[in-house]
Scaffold this motif. Structure first.
Motif, PDB file in Angstrom:
ATOM      1  N   MET A 119      14.176 -10.049  -4.614  1.00  0.00           N
ATOM      2  CA  MET A 119      13.401  -9.043  -3.692  1.00  0.00           C
ATOM      3  C   MET A 119      12.124  -8.922  -4.328  1.00  0.00           C
ATOM      4  O   MET A 119      11.651  -9.192  -5.429  1.00  0.00           O
ATOM      5  N   LEU A 120      11.118  -8.601  -3.353  1.00  0.00           N
ATOM      6  CA  LEU A 120       9.727  -8.735  -3.881  1.00  0.00           C
ATOM      7  C   LEU A 120       9.012  -7.176  -3.617  1.00  0.00           C
ATOM      8  O   LEU A 120       9.348  -6.632  -2.277  1.00  0.00           O
ATOM      9  N   ILE A 121       8.548  -6.499  -4.327  1.00  0.00           N
ATOM     10  CA  ILE A 121       8.099  -4.915  -4.302  1.00  0.00           C
ATOM     11  C   ILE A 121       6.639  -5.474  -4.170  1.00  0.00           C
ATOM     12  O   ILE A 121       6.036  -5.822  -5.459  1.00  0.00           O
ATOM     13  N   VAL A 122       6.087  -4.954  -3.205  1.00  0.00           N
ATOM     14  CA  VAL A 122       4.298  -5.035  -3.047  1.00  0.00           C
ATOM     15  C   VAL A 122       3.881  -3.840  -3.239  1.00  0.00           C
ATOM     16  O   VAL A 122       4.450  -2.665  -2.321  1.00  0.00           O
ATOM     17  N   LEU A 123       2.921  -3.597  -4.025  1.00  0.00           N
ATOM     18  CA  LEU A 123       2.238  -2.291  -4.287  1.00  0.00           C
ATOM     19  C   LEU A 123       0.896  -2.250  -3.873  1.00  0.00           C
ATOM     20  O   LEU A 123       0.096  -3.162  -3.917  1.00  0.00           O
ATOM     21  N   ASP A 124       0.439  -1.225  -3.360  1.00  0.00           N
ATOM     22  CA  ASP A 124      -1.183  -0.828  -2.752  1.00  0.00           C
ATOM     23  C   ASP A 124      -1.654  -0.549  -4.460  1.00  0.00           C
ATOM     24  O   ASP A 124      -0.961  -0.401  -5.354  1.00  0.00           O
ATOM     25  N   LEU A 125      -2.799  -0.449  -4.181  1.00  0.00           N
ATOM     26  CA  LEU A 125      -3.598  -0.021  -5.719  1.00  0.00           C
ATOM     27  C   LEU A 125      -4.166   1.498  -5.645  1.00  0.00           C
ATOM     28  O   LEU A 125      -3.779   2.304  -6.169  1.00  0.00           O
ATOM     29  N   ASP A 126      -5.155   1.520  -5.086  1.00  0.00           N
ATOM     30  CA  ASP A 126      -5.917   2.977  -4.663  1.00  0.00           C
ATOM     31  C   ASP A 126      -4.882   3.988  -4.514  1.00  0.00           C
ATOM     32  O   ASP A 126      -4.112   3.788  -3.284  1.00  0.00           O
ATOM     33  N   ASP A 127      -4.705   5.140  -5.124  1.00  0.00           N
ATOM     34  CA  ASP A 127      -3.829   6.472  -4.981  1.00  0.00           C
ATOM     35  C   ASP A 127      -2.524   5.905  -4.884  1.00  0.00           C
ATOM     36  O   ASP A 127      -1.510   6.804  -4.543  1.00  0.00           O
ATOM     37  N   THR A 128      -1.979   4.572  -5.358  1.00  0.00           N
ATOM     38  CA  THR A 128      -0.674   4.389  -5.500  1.00  0.00           C
ATOM     39  C   THR A 128      -0.431   4.323  -6.884  1.00  0.00           C
ATOM     40  O   THR A 128       0.622   4.630  -7.363  1.00  0.00           O
ATOM     41  N   LEU A 129      -1.261   3.540  -7.688  1.00  0.00           N
ATOM     42  CA  LEU A 129      -1.239   3.197  -9.196  1.00  0.00           C
ATOM     43  C   LEU A 129      -1.754   3.988  -9.831  1.00  0.00           C
ATOM     44  O   LEU A 129      -1.608   4.182 -11.105  1.00  0.00           O
ATOM     45  N   TYR A 130      -3.033   4.506  -9.686  1.00  0.00           N
ATOM     46  CA  TYR A 130      -4.093   5.438 -10.251  1.00  0.00           C
ATOM     47  C   TYR A 130      -4.566   6.470  -9.111  1.00  0.00           C
ATOM     48  O   TYR A 130      -4.564   6.125  -8.105  1.00  0.00           O
ATOM     49  N   LEU A 131      -5.178   7.545  -9.710  1.00  0.00           N
ATOM     50  CA  LEU A 131      -5.632   8.194  -8.602  1.00  0.00           C
ATOM     51  C   LEU A 131      -7.293   7.831  -8.314  1.00  0.00           C
ATOM     52  O   LEU A 131      -8.341   7.650  -9.174  1.00  0.00           O
ATOM     53  N   GLU A 132      -7.610   7.668  -6.898  1.00  0.00           N
ATOM     54  CA  GLU A 132      -8.708   7.102  -6.603  1.00  0.00           C
ATOM     55  C   GLU A 132      -9.823   8.319  -6.941  1.00  0.00           C
ATOM     56  O   GLU A 132     -11.214   7.941  -7.058  1.00  0.00           O
ATOM     57  N   ARG A 133      -9.632   9.252  -6.901  1.00  0.00           N
ATOM     58  CA  ARG A 133     -10.716  10.640  -7.188  1.00  0.00           C
ATOM     59  C   ARG A 133     -11.094  10.350  -8.678  1.00  0.00           C
ATOM     60  O   ARG A 133     -12.237  10.358  -9.063  1.00  0.00           O
ATOM     61  N   ASP A 134     -10.581   9.475  -9.502  1.00  0.00           N
ATOM     62  CA  ASP A 134     -10.771   9.297 -10.992  1.00  0.00           C
ATOM     63  C   ASP A 134     -11.883   8.130 -10.878  1.00  0.00           C
ATOM     64  O   ASP A 134     -12.590   8.050 -11.670  1.00  0.00           O
ATOM     65  N   TYR A 135     -11.748   7.072 -10.022  1.00  0.00           N
ATOM     66  CA  TYR A 135     -12.278   6.020  -9.960  1.00  0.00           C
ATOM     67  C   TYR A 135     -13.853   6.535  -9.501  1.00  0.00           C
ATOM     68  O   TYR A 135     -14.932   6.273 -10.034  1.00  0.00           O
ATOM     69  N   VAL A 136     -13.605   7.496  -8.606  1.00  0.00           N
ATOM     70  CA  VAL A 136     -14.930   8.177  -7.647  1.00  0.00           C
ATOM     71  C   VAL A 136     -15.953   9.048  -9.039  1.00  0.00           C
ATOM     72  O   VAL A 136     -17.130   8.378  -9.187  1.00  0.00           O
TER      73      VAL A 136
END
Ligand SMILES: [Mg+2]
Length: 230
Positions: A1-18
């Motif tokens: 099985m392969l679990i594919v993840l998004d990055l922004d707002d899936t693994l960390y909060l995009e507002r923190d990047y902003v």
């Protein structure tokens, strides 16, 4: 099985990047122009829901608007080394899976996205990482190319995508016949207000997503649970 993840707002909060990017721009403006207070002004606009022209607006507020300066600020923002962290549930989710079971598909400016990957220490933990913009803007989601690429060696029904943005994230995996996607609807994420499509399973954190997976018979178990939940 392969679990594919998004990055922004899936693994960390995009507002923190902003905020991290605004800080870098703030430091640049202070050094280059002797201008202080960018971070507070820009953050105020961001949390008020303003998007796309925050740099122009802040410069306008302080009578410094200049297109060349905005371009330079954008470059500083996009190329800065971000101060961001994996959310605790993302860290434990990734730790609980072998790197070979995981992949990441993310849109966004290539330099910024790879800086995020470095900052979050994901290269060591996830075998396949695709930043769609490396191929060109036309390959951003919902284009299926990245999904077809990570699927190599797996049947479509052995793959699942976990992501946050109903507007573009779930179209390609559904068209390719993947398992129903898992929509993560994090508090304070940028797309939190958008409802989850009926074809997806909604979770609030990756701890909840992990409950859908079970050691030993991962694919079968998830499919069974998805059938129960949908
Ligand atoms: Mg996202």
């Amino acid at each position: 099985m392969l679990i594919v993840l998004d990055l922004d707002d899936t693994l960390y909060l995009e507002r923190d990047y902003v905020r991290s990017g605004f800080k870098a721009v703030d430091a640049w403006l202070a050094t280059e122009c002797g201008t202080n207070g960018f971070l507070e002004r820009a953050w105020h606009y961001f949390v008020s829901g303003r998007r796309n022209d925050i740099f122009n607006q802040v410069l306008r507020d302080i009578d410094l608007e200049d297109d060349g300066k905005v371009l330079k600020m954008l470059e500083v923002y996009r190329s800065h080394e971000p101060d961001i962290q994996l959310l605790p549930d993302a860290l434990s989710f990734i730790r609980n899976h072998a790197s070979t079971e995981l992949a990441i598909i993310s849109d966004g400016h290539s330099v910024s996205q790879w800086a995020k990957v470095r900052s979050l220490g994901l290269k060591e933990r996830v075998k396949t990482i695709i930043i769609t913009n490396d191929w060109g803007r036309e390959y951003w989601k919902p284009h299926p190319r990245a999904f077809e690429a990570v699927q190599q060696g797996y049947l479509p029904g052995e793959c699942v995508y976990i992501a946050d943005n109903p507007l573009k994230d779930f179209i390609a995996p559904a068209a390719l016949g993947w398992m129903p996607s898992i929509r993560i609807r994090r508090a304070r994420s940028l797309h939190e207000d958008i409802p989850t499509p009926e074809s997806c399973i909604e979770v609030g954190t990756l701890d909840e997503a992990a409950i859908l997976f079970c050691k030993g018979a991962k694919g079968r178990n998830l499919r069974k649970r998805i059938l129960c939940l949908t």
